[in-house]
Write an enzyme that holds these catalytic residues in place. Structure first.
Site, PDB file in Angstrom:
ATOM      1  N   GLY B 138       0.824  -1.210   0.000  1.00  0.00           N
ATOM      2  CA  GLY B 138       0.000   0.000   0.000  1.00  0.00           C
ATOM      3  C   GLY B 138       0.850   1.248   0.000  1.00  0.00           C
ATOM      4  N   SER B 140       1.191   3.882  -3.277  1.00  0.00           N
ATOM      5  CA  SER B 140       0.662   5.019  -4.038  1.00  0.00           C
ATOM      6  C   SER B 140      -0.735   5.418  -3.586  1.00  0.00           C
ATOM      7  CB  SER B 140       0.606   4.684  -5.523  1.00  0.00           C
ATOM      8  OG  SER B 140       1.876   4.503  -6.042  1.00  0.00           O
ATOM      9  N   GLU B 255      12.106  -3.632  -4.635  1.00  0.00           N
ATOM     10  CA  GLU B 255      11.056  -3.672  -5.640  1.00  0.00           C
ATOM     11  C   GLU B 255      11.635  -3.369  -7.018  1.00  0.00           C
ATOM     12  OE1 GLU B 255       7.958  -0.772  -5.168  1.00  0.00           O
ATOM     13  OE2 GLU B 255       6.696  -1.699  -6.686  1.00  0.00           O
TER      14      GLU B 255
END
Lengths: 371, 387
Positions: B138, B140, B255
């Protein structure tokens, strides 16, 4: 395979080489040589020999320093950064691989001589505007117990300083490699005034007599010993080109951080930041391919062809981008002879042709990858 | 427990790993198929596509090889970087599928290993390794895209809990995930980077709702997630309150590395050469060779950076992997589409999911930080160019 990160020894070698070259052969040294009309600095080469660079690929038992291909790449890279002029690749990389691949005790003395700095070698393989050794036309005609050689070799790097030529010619239509002293009767060399101001010769053979003992390997056996040597040379050249790219990049980045326009340092403009960042990314990716080629040549030389052409293709493209962006990002000053950027551009253009251009290496990749 | 096989030589490990994989990888899992459809994400609601998929996951998890380099005590394999590389090579040579994917493995796990408390590590890491809990990210919000640090989802302290209100967007697989790691604002008055907290929350908590977003590919991998007075225990903070940005950035580096080389990245999907078999167009073939050269060099770069990360931290340089890997992946799919011609224009036509995958790659250079943000990060932090 060993990690692509530098070992401790490699980091030390790199620091040492960079430290030496920034003192002994910065770009101002190349400029001074060019202005004096010189293409070879015997003193600089003697110092490199002293540090074991000439014997980098020659085993310690044979008088060399035996550091290997990855180390040769580190040295070539450091030389590329400052555009140092030397006969390193033909003499210390290509010739030793040739003589070792020939597996003949006759060559032990030559190898020892290379490591001791007694010889400067030049590779006389190309005859036209593109690197294409297998298409050699030069013929050595049999004459009794000897051969007679007539014809032309071109783009012979270090060909004016060399005391020995490695000449590729055909005997009975078979590619054969000769090791010929440059003062043999009938050899005429002329300086090619290349854009990069490096020692390069056009070598004319006028009925030159060659003997059996000049043959390296056997008649028709040239490519078997030349191929690994060319691969080693190409890998070292790729490292030099990667070093060249980082040299012009540092110069350019420094300029972007210092030049002011519109009341601001131009390196604060996003358009220029992104161009610099993209170029840096290309350099990082190329770096991996270059290190990998050195590792493969050291650890698995029979399978190194793909790795070498991959490194060469990447290095050629990256160096071209680095010099073009370098000049453009400098603006007008980058176009002046007084500034160093142009030296990098001219060397990159020559390096992109010497032992095979992008198309040459891409075609090899395509063949090996099944396209 | 000690690291498994730390005293083993690499070659011994290779022999052992090969034998184990041979004996334990079900035949159906040896098709090297890592397409979207065949991936195992795990989680509470996961329905296995086959018995073999479940068997493969369980066996690999029992070895700790779903997360080979994590410590054994947290469900990992305790492998060295070299051993992990060998394991991947052996899996590849057998054609073995990756047994488990997920953001728990690629993003949250590394962050917990670095920032989590001992209790948090013991609580959250083993279920990730076993594929029991599926995580979503969670980050953006509608008003916080490239400017991620301006997140507004609000967390107010009430007793031992936070009460969360707000909205997240582009939450990958939020509708299928069990838990979320989220960035929430815990101090509205502090400078924006200094008022963010990194929080773990159960998606079944009252007040959490999700809505899938239909994308240009026709798929809906991303969701909107809404929080309406959601209560979360304050023990579920990772790191310190108001210092969540440090954790967030660390997760982002993982990421970015994952997107650059992961399933939707460089190594995923069909090889370029196989699609090109159908065309003799010399112009396309030349471009494909150029793309292949860059892909091989990028694959080597990923390896080099993994070694670098093991030796220290690669930090902001991971932006390079993200930028380069995703742009290259887009280029590759453009070439495959061009090579396949009209045959690739049909949904589920002769080239299967190619058109869907092609459209999916367009998100690679947006999600996890756009290419333009990556270039700015490189310019400012790596090249130290002035603001």
């Amino acid at each position: 395979m060993t990690s692509l990160l530098p070992t401790e020894d490699e980091t030390m070698l790199d620091d040492m080489a960079r430290g030496f070259l920034s003192e002994a052969a910065p770009v101002t040294h190349l400029r001074a040589m060019r202005d004096a009309g010189k293409t070879f600095d015997p003193d600089l080469w003697a110092q490199m020999v002293e540090m074991g660079w000439a014997g980098v690929l020659i085993p310690e038992a044979a008088g060399g320093s035996g550091m290997g291909h990855a180390a040769a790449g580190i040295l070539a890279r450091a030389m590329g950064r400052t555009l140092a002029s030397s006969p390193f690749i033909p003499t210390a990389v290509i010739a030793p691989v040739i003589f070792q691949a020939a597996h003949d005790p006759r060559h032990e003395e030559t190898l020892r001589g290379i490591a001791e700095g007694k010889h400067v070698f030049a590779l006389a393989v190309d005859e036209g505007p593109k690197h294409d050794p297998e298409n050699t036309k030069l013929v050595a005609t049999r004459a009794g117990n000897a051969f007679r050689l007539s014809g032309l070799k071109t783009f012979v790097r270090n060909g004016n300083a060399a005391d020995r030529f490695l000449v590729l010619a055909k005997v009975d239509d078979q590619l054969t490699l000769f090791d010929v002293p440059s003062d043999r009767e009938g050899i005429q060399r002329t300086e090619m005034a290349l854009v990069d101001s490096q020692d390069t010769a056009r070598v004319q053979f006028l009925d030159v007599e060659l003997r059996d003992e000049d043959i390296v390997g056997e008649i028709g056996g040239a490519m078997a010993i030349l191929r690994p040597a060319l691969a080693a040379g190409q890998a070292a050249l790729a490292a030099e080109m990667a070093g060249l790219a980082s040299g012009i990049f540092d110069l350019t980045l420094g300029y972007l951080k210092e030049r002011k326009q519109f009341g601001k340092v131009i390196g604060s403009f996003q358009a220029l930041q992104h161009r610099a960042a993209k170029l840096w990314c290309e350099m990082e990716v190329t770096e991996s391919a270059v290190i990998h080629a050195g590792r493969m040549l050291d650890e698995s030389p029979e399978d190194a062809t793909l790795a070498v052409s991959l490194a060469s293709a990447r290095a050629i493209r990256t160096a071209a981008l680095a010099v073009q962006e370098g000049v453009q990002l400098h603006g007008g000053i980058g176009m002046t002879d007084e500034y160093d950027a142009g030296f990098y551009m001219k060397r990159a253009q020559v390096g992109a042709e010497w032992l095979g251009d992008y198309g040459f290496h891409a075609a090899r990749v395509a063949a090996l990858r099944g396209f | 427990m000690t690291d498994q096989g730390a005293q083993q030589t690499n070659e011994e490990f290779r022999t052992e790993a090969r034998a184990w994989l041979e004996a334990n990888c079900p035949t159906e899992m040896r098709d090297a198929d890592n397409s979207e459809e065949s991936v195992c994400w795990g989680g509470r609601n996961w329905s296995f596509q086959s018995d073999a998929q479940k068997v493969w996951l369980d066996r690999m998890a029992s070895k700790g090889w779903t997360v080979p380099t994590w410590p054994v005590e947290f469900g990992g394999g305790g492998l060295t970087r070299d051993q992990e590389k060998i394991l991947r090579e052996e899996m590849a040579s057998l054609g073995a599928r990756v047994p488990l994917h997920g953001f728990g493995i690629g993003m949250l796990g590394p962050a917990l290993l670095k920032f989590g408390t001992e209790t948090q590590k013991q609580l959250y890491l083993p279920p990730i390794a076993r594929g029991e809990i599926r995580w979503c990210q969670g980050y953006s919000e509608p008003g916080a895209g490239s400017d991620l640090a301006s997140v507004q989802t609000k967390a107010e302290t009430v007793g031992d809990n936070y009460v969360i209100n707000g909205q997240k967007i582009w939450t990958s697989y939020a509708d299928k995930a069990d838990w979320m790691f989220a960035l929430v604002r815990t101090d509205r008055d502090a400078p924006k980077h200094r008022g963010i907290t990194f929080l773990l929350l159960d998606m079944t908590s009252p007040g959490v709702s999700t809505r899938p977003i239909r994308l240009i590919s026709g798929r809906s991998p991303f969701c909107e997630t809404f929080f309406d007075d959601v209560e979360v225990p304050r023990t579920q903070i990772v790191g310190e309150e108001n210092r969540g940005w440090d954790v967030a950035k660390y997760v982002l580096t993982h990421e970015r590395a994952m997107i650059s080389g992961g399933r939707t990245g460089l190594t995923g999907g069909r090889p370029l050469a196989s699609v090109l078999e159908g065309t003799s167009d010399p112009f396309l073939r030349a471009q494909a060779v150029g793309c292949d050269i860059d892909m091989m060099a990028m694959a080597l770069t990923l390896e080099r950076y993994k070694d670098k990360a093991k030796a220290g931290s690669i930090g902001d340089a991971s932006s390079m992997l993200k930028y380069y890997g995703t742009e290259l992946n887009k280029r590759r799919f453009e070439l495959m589409m061009a090579a396949a011609g009209a045959d690739a224009l049909e949904w589920n036509g002769p080239y299967g999911s190619l058109p869907t995958d092609w459209l999916r790659t367009k998100a690679n250079s947006i999600e996890g930080g756009t290419s333009e943000i990556m270039l700015s990060v490189i310019a400012k932090r790596v090249l130290e160019m002035p603001s």
